[in-house]
Design a protein around this motif. Structure first.
Motif, PDB file in Angstrom:
ATOM      1  N   ARG A  88       0.840  -1.203   0.000  1.00 41.18           N
ATOM      2  CA  ARG A  88       0.000   0.000   0.000  1.00 41.18           C
ATOM      3  C   ARG A  88       0.875   1.253   0.000  1.00 41.18           C
ATOM      4  NH1 ARG A  88      -5.192   0.478   1.602  1.00 41.18           N
ATOM      5  NH2 ARG A  88      -5.139  -1.628   2.483  1.00 41.18           N
ATOM      6  N   LYS A  89       1.935   1.236   0.815  1.00 39.41           N
ATOM      7  CA  LYS A  89       2.840   2.382   0.891  1.00 39.41           C
ATOM      8  C   LYS A  89       3.534   2.626  -0.438  1.00 39.41           C
ATOM      9  CE  LYS A  89       3.701   1.689   5.827  1.00 39.41           C
ATOM     10  NZ  LYS A  89       4.681   1.217   6.844  1.00 39.41           N
ATOM     11  N   LEU A  90       3.895   1.532  -1.124  1.00 40.12           N
ATOM     12  CA  LEU A  90       4.564   1.673  -2.421  1.00 40.12           C
ATOM     13  C   LEU A  90       3.631   2.303  -3.454  1.00 40.12           C
ATOM     14  CD1 LEU A  90       6.457  -1.745  -2.649  1.00 40.12           C
ATOM     15  CD2 LEU A  90       7.373   0.477  -1.980  1.00 40.12           C
ATOM     16  N   VAL A  91       2.377   1.872  -3.456  1.00 40.89           N
ATOM     17  CA  VAL A  91       1.404   2.451  -4.396  1.00 40.89           C
ATOM     18  C   VAL A  91       1.195   3.929  -4.089  1.00 40.89           C
ATOM     19  CG1 VAL A  91      -0.973   2.372  -5.244  1.00 40.89           C
ATOM     20  CG2 VAL A  91       0.255   0.241  -4.799  1.00 40.89           C
ATOM     21  N   GLU A  92       1.125   4.266  -2.818  1.00 42.26           N
ATOM     22  CA  GLU A  92       0.948   5.665  -2.419  1.00 42.26           C
ATOM     23  C   GLU A  92       2.090   6.533  -2.943  1.00 42.26           C
ATOM     24  OE1 GLU A  92       0.675   5.370   1.807  1.00 42.26           O
ATOM     25  OE2 GLU A  92      -1.488   4.951   1.810  1.00 42.26           O
ATOM     26  N   VAL A  93       3.316   6.028  -2.820  1.00 42.36           N
ATOM     27  CA  VAL A  93       4.478   6.778  -3.313  1.00 42.36           C
ATOM     28  C   VAL A  93       4.420   6.923  -4.833  1.00 42.36           C
ATOM     29  CG1 VAL A  93       6.990   6.761  -3.587  1.00 42.36           C
ATOM     30  CG2 VAL A  93       5.973   6.152  -1.389  1.00 42.36           C
ATOM     31  N   MET A  94       4.097   5.834  -5.522  1.00 41.81           N
ATOM     32  CA  MET A  94       4.035   5.877  -6.988  1.00 41.81           C
ATOM     33  C   MET A  94       3.017   6.892  -7.473  1.00 41.81           C
ATOM     34  SD  MET A  94       4.599   2.026  -8.481  1.00 41.81           S
ATOM     35  CE  MET A  94       3.570   1.122  -7.352  1.00 41.81           C
ATOM     36  N   LEU A  95       1.841   6.876  -6.877  1.00 32.16           N
ATOM     37  CA  LEU A  95       0.786   7.793  -7.304  1.00 32.16           C
ATOM     38  C   LEU A  95       1.108   9.242  -6.940  1.00 32.16           C
ATOM     39  CD1 LEU A  95      -2.413   5.724  -6.368  1.00 32.16           C
ATOM     40  CD2 LEU A  95      -1.375   6.007  -8.630  1.00 32.16           C
ATOM     41  N   THR A  96       1.673   9.436  -5.760  1.00 26.91           N
ATOM     42  CA  THR A  96       2.032  10.790  -5.324  1.00 26.91           C
ATOM     43  C   THR A  96       3.096  11.389  -6.240  1.00 26.91           C
ATOM     44  OG1 THR A  96       1.525  10.319  -3.009  1.00 26.91           O
ATOM     45  CG2 THR A  96       3.010  12.162  -3.442  1.00 26.91           C
ATOM     46  N   GLU A  97       4.144  10.612  -6.509  1.00 27.27           N
ATOM     47  CA  GLU A  97       5.225  11.108  -7.360  1.00 27.27           C
ATOM     48  C   GLU A  97       4.764  11.292  -8.806  1.00 27.27           C
ATOM     49  OE1 GLU A  97       8.144  12.234  -6.362  1.00 27.27           O
ATOM     50  OE2 GLU A  97       7.518  11.788  -4.306  1.00 27.27           O
ATOM     51  N   ALA A  98       3.885  10.401  -9.269  1.00 26.90           N
ATOM     52  CA  ALA A  98       3.360  10.535 -10.629  1.00 26.90           C
ATOM     53  C   ALA A  98       2.570  11.833 -10.759  1.00 26.90           C
ATOM     54  CB  ALA A  98       2.474   9.339 -10.968  1.00 26.90           C
ATOM     55  N   ASP A  99       1.799  12.146  -9.736  1.00 27.53           N
ATOM     56  CA  ASP A  99       0.981  13.356  -9.753  1.00 27.53           C
ATOM     57  C   ASP A  99       1.853  14.610  -9.685  1.00 27.53           C
ATOM     58  OD1 ASP A  99      -1.752  14.333  -9.792  1.00 27.53           O
ATOM     59  OD2 ASP A  99      -1.364  15.086  -7.780  1.00 27.53           O
ATOM     60  N   GLN A 100       2.852  14.589  -8.830  1.00 30.50           N
ATOM     61  CA  GLN A 100       3.703  15.764  -8.633  1.00 30.50           C
ATOM     62  C   GLN A 100       4.655  16.013  -9.801  1.00 30.50           C
ATOM     63  OE1 GLN A 100       5.666  15.241  -4.840  1.00 30.50           O
ATOM     64  NE2 GLN A 100       3.813  15.707  -3.664  1.00 30.50           N
ATOM     65  N   ASN A 101       5.004  14.956 -10.522  1.00 29.38           N
ATOM     66  CA  ASN A 101       5.990  15.091 -11.598  1.00 29.38           C
ATOM     67  C   ASN A 101       5.388  15.004 -12.992  1.00 29.38           C
ATOM     68  OD1 ASN A 101       8.831  15.104 -10.271  1.00 29.38           O
ATOM     69  ND2 ASN A 101       7.720  13.507  -9.175  1.00 29.38           N
ATOM     70  N   TYR A 102       4.074  14.947 -13.084  1.00 31.25           N
ATOM     71  CA  TYR A 102       3.400  14.755 -14.361  1.00 31.25           C
ATOM     72  C   TYR A 102       3.732  15.866 -15.359  1.00 31.25           C
ATOM     73  CZ  TYR A 102      -0.424  13.476 -17.546  1.00 31.25           C
ATOM     74  OH  TYR A 102      -1.164  13.080 -18.648  1.00 31.25           O
ATOM     75  N   GLY A 103       4.467  15.510 -16.402  1.00 34.42           N
ATOM     76  CA  GLY A 103       4.826  16.477 -17.432  1.00 34.42           C
ATOM     77  C   GLY A 103       5.829  17.519 -17.008  1.00 34.42           C
ATOM     78  N   LYS A 104       6.464  17.286 -15.864  1.00 39.86           N
ATOM     79  CA  LYS A 104       7.390  18.279 -15.313  1.00 39.86           C
ATOM     80  C   LYS A 104       8.771  18.169 -15.960  1.00 39.86           C
ATOM     81  CE  LYS A 104       9.473  19.423 -10.808  1.00 39.86           C
ATOM     82  NZ  LYS A 104       9.530  19.007  -9.384  1.00 39.86           N
ATOM     83  N   LYS A 105       9.440  19.299 -16.094  1.00 43.56           N
ATOM     84  CA  LYS A 105      10.799  19.307 -16.618  1.00 43.56           C
ATOM     85  C   LYS A 105      11.782  19.008 -15.490  1.00 43.56           C
ATOM     86  CE  LYS A 105      13.975  22.102 -19.408  1.00 43.56           C
ATOM     87  NZ  LYS A 105      14.143  23.381 -20.141  1.00 43.56           N
ATOM     88  N   HIS A 106      12.775  18.174 -15.799  1.00 46.14           N
ATOM     89  CA  HIS A 106      13.773  17.799 -14.807  1.00 46.14           C
ATOM     90  C   HIS A 106      15.177  18.136 -15.296  1.00 46.14           C
ATOM     91  CE1 HIS A 106      10.379  15.260 -13.492  1.00 46.14           C
ATOM     92  NE2 HIS A 106      10.950  15.281 -12.304  1.00 46.14           N
ATOM     93  N   GLU A 107      16.100  18.203 -14.361  1.00 44.26           N
ATOM     94  CA  GLU A 107      17.505  18.388 -14.703  1.00 44.26           C
ATOM     95  C   GLU A 107      18.247  17.126 -14.275  1.00 44.26           C
ATOM     96  OE1 GLU A 107      19.299  21.920 -13.265  1.00 44.26           O
ATOM     97  OE2 GLU A 107      17.746  23.248 -14.092  1.00 44.26           O
ATOM     98  N   SER A 108      18.682  16.353 -15.258  1.00 48.35           N
ATOM     99  CA  SER A 108      19.380  15.109 -14.947  1.00 48.35           C
ATOM    100  C   SER A 108      20.860  15.359 -14.705  1.00 48.35           C
ATOM    101  CB  SER A 108      19.207  14.104 -16.092  1.00 48.35           C
ATOM    102  OG  SER A 108      19.978  14.492 -17.213  1.00 48.35           O
ATOM    103  N   LEU A 109      21.527  14.343 -14.250  1.00 50.82           N
ATOM    104  CA  LEU A 109      22.951  14.447 -13.931  1.00 50.82           C
ATOM    105  C   LEU A 109      23.784  14.855 -15.144  1.00 50.82           C
ATOM    106  CD1 LEU A 109      25.112  13.923 -11.700  1.00 50.82           C
ATOM    107  CD2 LEU A 109      25.265  11.578 -12.565  1.00 50.82           C
ATOM    108  N   THR A 110      23.449  14.308 -16.292  1.00 49.08           N
ATOM    109  CA  THR A 110      24.250  14.536 -17.503  1.00 49.08           C
ATOM    110  C   THR A 110      23.640  15.547 -18.467  1.00 49.08           C
ATOM    111  OG1 THR A 110      23.129  12.798 -18.758  1.00 49.08           O
ATOM    112  CG2 THR A 110      25.008  12.131 -17.394  1.00 49.08           C
ATOM    113  N   GLY A 111      22.352  15.791 -18.326  1.00 48.48           N
ATOM    114  CA  GLY A 111      21.674  16.668 -19.275  1.00 48.48           C
ATOM    115  C   GLY A 111      21.221  15.948 -20.530  1.00 48.48           C
ATOM    116  N   LEU A 112      21.373  14.626 -20.554  1.00 44.80           N
ATOM    117  CA  LEU A 112      20.963  13.851 -21.725  1.00 44.80           C
ATOM    118  C   LEU A 112      19.451  13.668 -21.795  1.00 44.80           C
ATOM    119  CD1 LEU A 112      23.694  11.037 -21.743  1.00 44.80           C
ATOM    120  CD2 LEU A 112      23.538  13.022 -23.253  1.00 44.80           C
ATOM    121  N   THR A 113      18.787  13.906 -20.690  1.00 41.99           N
ATOM    122  CA  THR A 113      17.333  13.792 -20.657  1.00 41.99           C
ATOM    123  C   THR A 113      16.798  14.807 -19.649  1.00 41.99           C
ATOM    124  OG1 THR A 113      15.487  12.220 -20.443  1.00 41.99           O
ATOM    125  CG2 THR A 113      17.258  12.032 -18.827  1.00 41.99           C
TER     126      THR A 113
END
Length: 287
Positions: free
Chosen positions: A41-66
């Motif tokens: 249950r805790k794992l699903v909660e994390v997955m859904l929370t992070e999916a909602d917070q990061n949906y379509g969001k721009k990120h800065e990766s370590l290398t800049g390749l993505t």
């Protein structure tokens, strides 16, 4: 744990498949099913929370390749994908890019394949308004598929290639999706088999050894494979080869792969001239 074993239990008892899985896990590990379910249950909660917070969001990766793929896809009006596929694709990209930028993810079953199962669960919630308990039940099925592959074969890209990571995650997602719509354990097995067969032989070739290229986009394409193989299983299409045998075959294929094709960053697209130049440029920028 073998899939055929828990499938036969389901056929004989007609107890909900997720309950059979929890009971079997209790027999194998001695853990209370309530505790196992609460952990999931805790794992699903994390997955859904992070999916909602990061949906379509721009990120800065370590290398800049993505980092901007999810943002690009969010701004894109799909020409062929259904709403469900579209949401799942954005979620897969977002989650994988969140991982590449050191964000919080659930390794499902690994960090490199972390976007596929959340993509399916979040799309079910967003498009079909699935309630949490339904998603949890589907995730328990996904967990069983991943557990079987981990025990019978491997979920490590270094040991079995990307088929063991992306392939496993896709089989997990396809089975979960199939269970949500059918509650039919047999169809879940066919869905997982069809998904894993679709990605058998997939090499692990991260550019520079970073979990960015081609990993992020593979999560997105694999989410759509999970959807299509689930749809086939739901229609009544069956895998000629049983799931347990497909897993055994995947393991043998992984053992046959040259080490350069198993997460070393020495083969596949990681060995292309462009990839090698990118890695050299990254090294220079870090000095």
């Amino acid at each position: 744990m073998k899939f055929n074993h828990i499938l036969e239990m389901w056929k004989e008892t007609k107890i909900p498949f997720d309950e059979i899985i929890l009971t079997e896990e209790m027999i194998e590990t001695g853990m209370d099913p309530v505790i196992i379910k609460n952990n999931m249950r805790k794992l699903v909660e994390v997955m859904l929370t992070e999916a909602d917070q990061n949906y379509g969001k721009k990120h800065e990766s370590l290398t800049g390749l993505t980092g901007n793929n999810a943002e690009k896809f969010l701004k894109h009006t799909p020409k062929m994908l259904s709403e469900f596929n579209y949401v799942a694709t954005i979620t897969a990209l977002s989650t994988a890019e969140n991982n590449a930028s050191m964000g919080r993810i659930v390794a499902c079953p690994t960090a490199g394949a972390c976007g596929i199962v959340p993509a399916i669960l979040y799309a079910l919630k967003k498009v079909y308004n699935a309630n949490f308990e339904e998603l949890l039940s589907a995730f328990i099925i996904a967990g069983a598929i991943g557990n079987i592959i981990a025990k019978k074969a491997t979920i490590s890209g270094a040991a079995g290639g990307c088929q063991a990571e992306i392939g496993t995650a896709t089989a997990m997602a396809s089975a979960a999706l199939t269970y949500y719509f059918s509650k039919d354990a047999e169809k879940c097995g066919h869905a997982a088999s069809l998904a894993l067969k679709s990605l058998m032989g997939l090499v692990c070739d991260p550019v520079g050894g970073f979990v960015e290229v081609p990993c992020v986009k593979r999560n997105a394409s694999a989410a759509n494979i999970a959807i299509s193989t689930s749809e086939m299983a739901l229609s009544g299409i069956e895998s000629v080869i049983p799931f347990d045998e497909v897993v055994d075959a995947m393991y043998r294929v992984g053992k046959m792969m040259h080490e350069d094709l198993r997460e070393t960053g020495n083969g596949g697209i990681a060995a292309t001239p462009t990839a090698r130049k990118l890695v050299e440029d990254i090294k220079k920028s870090w000095k």
